[in-house]
Design an enzyme around this catalytic site. Structure first.
Site, mmCIF file in Angstrom:
data_model
loop_
_atom_site.group_PDB
_atom_site.id
_atom_site.type_symbol
_atom_site.label_atom_id
_atom_site.label_comp_id
_atom_site.label_asym_id
_atom_site.label_seq_id
_atom_site.Cartn_x
_atom_site.Cartn_y
_atom_site.Cartn_z
ATOM 1 N N GLY A 46 0.840 -1.193 0.000
ATOM 2 C CA GLY A 46 0.000 0.000 0.000
ATOM 3 C C GLY A 46 0.872 1.238 0.000
ATOM 4 N N GLN A 51 2.864 9.945 1.250
ATOM 5 C CA GLN A 51 4.169 9.279 1.245
ATOM 6 C C GLN A 51 5.000 9.646 0.015
ATOM 7 O OE1 GLN A 51 2.346 5.226 2.222
ATOM 8 N NE2 GLN A 51 4.311 5.114 3.259
ATOM 9 N N CYS A 88 6.100 -0.108 7.671
ATOM 10 C CA CYS A 88 5.693 1.069 6.893
ATOM 11 C C CYS A 88 6.855 1.500 6.015
ATOM 12 C CB CYS A 88 5.315 2.208 7.843
ATOM 13 S SG CYS A 88 4.892 3.733 6.975
ATOM 14 N N LEU A 89 6.567 1.782 4.746
ATOM 15 C CA LEU A 89 7.626 2.208 3.831
ATOM 16 C C LEU A 89 8.235 3.542 4.268
ATOM 17 C CD1 LEU A 89 5.994 1.277 0.399
ATOM 18 C CD2 LEU A 89 7.767 0.025 1.649
ATOM 19 N N HIS A 130 -4.031 1.412 7.991
ATOM 20 C CA HIS A 130 -2.689 1.985 7.925
ATOM 21 C C HIS A 130 -2.649 3.141 6.925
ATOM 22 C CE1 HIS A 130 1.830 1.500 8.114
ATOM 23 N NE2 HIS A 130 1.684 2.221 7.017
ATOM 24 N N GLU A 131 -3.238 2.925 5.738
ATOM 25 C CA GLU A 131 -3.200 3.979 4.713
ATOM 26 C C GLU A 131 -4.060 5.176 5.127
ATOM 27 O OE1 GLU A 131 -0.863 3.635 2.736
ATOM 28 O OE2 GLU A 131 -0.583 1.503 3.084
ATOM 29 N N HIS A 134 -2.172 7.489 7.269
ATOM 30 C CA HIS A 134 -1.279 8.389 6.527
ATOM 31 C C HIS A 134 -2.022 9.642 6.065
ATOM 32 C CE1 HIS A 134 2.538 6.367 6.347
ATOM 33 N NE2 HIS A 134 2.011 5.242 5.886
HETATM 34 ZN ZN ZN Z 1 2.909 3.451 5.971
#
Ligand code: ZN
Length: 192
Positions: A46, A51, A88-89, A130-131, A134
């Site tokens: 995702g 991000q 998380c990226l 999670h998204e 963000h």
């Molecule tokens: Zn993340």
């Protein structure tokens, strides 16, 4: 097709709540395609617009069984509790066991303007929550308990020093802001 740099913790764009998407144009469609490329390359399942530095409420996802773009998503119902190791990226290389609702009902709109209504559970529900975080300027580290938070601060500071090539305490600590409302059992470290 160009890739985007994924913003990492410490970048203020990740702490700024995003605003609704009001119209879909070619630029947005292209951006979504690029975000898929960036996500696959990372790799991740995702990626939310903030991000890649875009303060709009949408994300792309592909968890293997379903994929898509969701604009202006909202969770209208959630239920249960599920502990899962989450990464998380934007907090690269780290993951923690975090408790969140197990199922969610997500609504939103796709790129064609179709209204979406998705009953998600487990991994998909986790991904959606999670998204959405963000889009509200919330990061994974905000969900950590005190022990996990100490561990996170140490790891992130080491990474920040490695990135800049500096050592010692000349750098300000990476801020871990926000009060955690979730408390979960202590977690190990593992790449997701
Ligand atoms: Zn993340």
């Amino acid at each position: 097709m160009s890739n985007h740099e994924i913003r990492v913790i410490g970048d203020p764009v990740l702490r700024t709540p995003a605003t609704d998407v009001t119209d879909v144009d070619g630029a947005l469609v292209r951006l979504c395609e690029e975000m898929f490329e960036t996500m696959y390359e990372a790799p991740g399942i995702g990626l939310a617009a903030p991000q890649v530095g875009v303060q709009k409420r949408f994300f792309v996802y592909d968890h293997g069984e379903a994929a898509g773009v969701i604009l202006n998503p909202r969770i209208v119902e959630s239920d249960g509790e599920w502990v899962f190791e989450e990464g998380c990226l934007s907090v690269p290389g780290l993951s923690w066991e975090v408790v969140r609702p197990k199922t969610v009902h997500l609504v939103g709109v796709d790129l064609d303007g179709n209204e979406l209504s998705i009953e998600a559970d487990e991994l998909e529900a986790r991904l959606f929550q999670h998204e959405l975080d963000h889009l509200d300027g919330v990061l994974l580290v905000d969900h950590l308990d005190d022990d996990q938070r100490r561990e996170a601060r140490r790891a992130l500071n080491e990474m920040a020093m490695a990135r800049t090539g500096l050592s010692g305490s000349s750098l300000p600590p990476v801020p871990l802001s926000g009060g955690p409302d979730d408390r979960s059992p202590g977690g190990g470290l593992r790449l997701p």
